[in-house]
Write a protein that holds these residues in place. Structure first.
Motif, mmCIF file in Angstrom:
data_model
loop_
_atom_site.group_PDB
_atom_site.id
_atom_site.type_symbol
_atom_site.label_atom_id
_atom_site.label_comp_id
_atom_site.label_asym_id
_atom_site.label_seq_id
_atom_site.Cartn_x
_atom_site.Cartn_y
_atom_site.Cartn_z
ATOM 1 N N GLY A 152 61.249 17.973 18.141
ATOM 2 C CA GLY A 152 60.418 17.138 17.286
ATOM 3 C C GLY A 152 61.234 16.069 16.593
ATOM 4 N N GLU A 153 61.143 16.011 15.275
ATOM 5 C CA GLU A 153 61.864 14.990 14.509
ATOM 6 C C GLU A 153 63.268 15.434 14.113
ATOM 7 N N PHE A 154 63.664 16.609 14.574
ATOM 8 C CA PHE A 154 64.975 17.141 14.202
ATOM 9 C C PHE A 154 65.895 17.274 15.413
ATOM 10 N N ALA A 155 67.199 17.222 15.124
ATOM 11 C CA ALA A 155 68.214 17.545 16.112
ATOM 12 C C ALA A 155 69.008 18.726 15.574
ATOM 13 N N PHE A 156 69.332 19.655 16.465
ATOM 14 C CA PHE A 156 70.154 20.805 16.122
ATOM 15 C C PHE A 156 71.522 20.591 16.757
ATOM 16 N N ARG A 206 67.850 15.539 10.554
ATOM 17 C CA ARG A 206 66.671 14.715 10.833
ATOM 18 C C ARG A 206 67.077 13.467 11.615
ATOM 19 N N ILE A 207 66.445 13.245 12.752
ATOM 20 C CA ILE A 207 66.730 12.071 13.567
ATOM 21 C C ILE A 207 66.354 10.816 12.786
ATOM 22 N N GLY A 208 67.244 9.836 12.782
ATOM 23 C CA GLY A 208 67.017 8.604 12.037
ATOM 24 C C GLY A 208 67.659 8.587 10.669
ATOM 25 N N ASP A 209 68.166 9.732 10.220
ATOM 26 C CA ASP A 209 68.841 9.800 8.923
ATOM 27 C C ASP A 209 70.318 9.486 9.129
ATOM 28 N N ALA A 210 70.759 8.337 8.657
ATOM 29 C CA ALA A 210 72.147 7.915 8.848
ATOM 30 C C ALA A 210 73.084 8.464 7.790
ATOM 31 N N GLY A 211 72.558 9.248 6.857
ATOM 32 C CA GLY A 211 73.382 9.729 5.755
ATOM 33 C C GLY A 211 74.130 11.017 6.037
ATOM 34 N N GLY A 212 73.794 11.686 7.136
ATOM 35 C CA GLY A 212 74.496 12.911 7.489
ATOM 36 C C GLY A 212 73.980 14.162 6.797
ATOM 37 N N ALA A 213 72.820 14.098 6.164
ATOM 38 C CA ALA A 213 72.267 15.288 5.514
ATOM 39 C C ALA A 213 71.955 16.349 6.562
ATOM 40 N N GLY A 261 66.550 14.813 25.518
ATOM 41 C CA GLY A 261 66.273 16.017 24.749
ATOM 42 C C GLY A 261 67.501 16.844 24.449
ATOM 43 N N ALA A 262 68.628 16.523 25.126
ATOM 44 C CA ALA A 262 69.863 17.278 24.921
ATOM 45 C C ALA A 262 71.052 16.360 25.150
ATOM 46 N N VAL A 263 72.114 16.583 24.385
ATOM 47 C CA VAL A 263 73.341 15.802 24.499
ATOM 48 C C VAL A 263 74.518 16.778 24.544
ATOM 49 N N VAL A 264 75.432 16.550 25.495
ATOM 50 C CA VAL A 264 76.634 17.372 25.626
ATOM 51 C C VAL A 264 77.854 16.453 25.632
ATOM 52 N N HIS A 265 78.774 16.715 24.728
ATOM 53 C CA HIS A 265 80.047 15.993 24.685
ATOM 54 C C HIS A 265 81.160 16.968 25.035
ATOM 55 N N MET A 266 82.026 16.581 25.975
ATOM 56 C CA MET A 266 83.054 17.507 26.460
ATOM 57 C C MET A 266 84.400 16.814 26.594
ATOM 58 N N HIS A 267 85.443 17.642 26.626
ATOM 59 C CA HIS A 267 86.810 17.170 26.805
ATOM 60 C C HIS A 267 87.371 17.734 28.108
ATOM 61 N N SER A 268 86.593 17.701 29.161
ATOM 62 C CA SER A 268 87.013 18.275 30.442
ATOM 63 C C SER A 268 88.188 17.486 31.029
ATOM 64 N N THR A 269 88.987 18.161 31.857
ATOM 65 C CA THR A 269 90.293 17.635 32.259
ATOM 66 C C THR A 269 90.221 16.321 33.029
#
Length: 217
Positions: free
Chosen positions: A35-39, A59-66, A91-99
């Protein structure tokens, strides 16, 4: 997906990335949109110690980091929220440090179409975006621009990032990106890899629209 499902999905995703060798310890981060949130994964917690209650809600769109939760989100929370705000299909984001992906990122080298599986990322290249310090608005802007028409990118001198409609698809792309990076790197050591023409890749992009893991499987 409800909140409990998102939290459980992120823990499972973090463990899978470590099992596959695409992240280690507390490197990298993951998120899911509900919904309007990201986990978002919390900062500094190794995958094997992560539990659902530690996942930060933002909350998506909140630039303050709350955030809501017992632990602060990953220092990279900004590009997660900004990607969700910019692209409603993600709907999903993955950030990795793969070799291998990170090795190419240190060379600041985009991945060309040395294999047709590059179509899984939406075009004939996986771009390498410029360098900015981690966690900054500048890095987030580079990531959003690099992923405006792609589902994967390298981050200069840093790592890689992939997106998906859900966590299964994002993890699938994480595996495919590292495999592409390895093939390109090893091919370049052996000689000059042959790059497939753009028109072939764009045709494959069309064929790939229903390719990959199914959310209803």
């Amino acid at each position: 997906m409800d909140e409990a499902g998102a939290r459980a999905g992120i823990v499972a995703g973090a463990l899978e990335l470590e099992r596959l060798g695409l992240n280690h310890g507390s490197a990298g981060n993951l998120s899911l949109r509900t919904g309007e949130f990201a986990f978002v994964t919390p900062s500094g917690v190794p995958a094997r110690e992560l539990v659902p209650e530690q996942i930060a809600r933002m909350r998506i769109g909140d630039a303050g980091g709350a955030f809501g939760g017992p632990l602060p989100p990953s220092s990279e929370w900004r590009f997660h929220l900004d990607l969700y705000a910019a692209r409603g299909d993600v709907g999903a984001v993955v950030h990795m440090h793969s070799t291998y992906a990170t090795t190419l990122a240190t060379l600041r080298r985009a991945i060309p179409a040395v294999h047709y599986m590059i179509a899984a990322f939406g075009g004939p290249t996986v771009p390498c975006v410029g360098y900015a310090s981690y966690g900054t608005p500048e890095l987030s802007a580079l990531v959003v621009e690099g992923l405006k028409d792609r589902d994967g990118a390298l981050l200069a001198n840093h790592g890689a990032i992939v997106t998906g409609s859900d966590m299964r698809k994002a993890l699938w792309r994480a595996v495919e990106l590292e495999a592409l990076a390895q093939v390109y790197y090893l091919g370049a050591l052996a000689g000059e890899p042959v790059v497939l023409p753009d028109d072939e890749i764009w045709r494959t992009v069309e064929r790939f629209k229903n390719y990959g893991p199914r959310s209803d499987a």
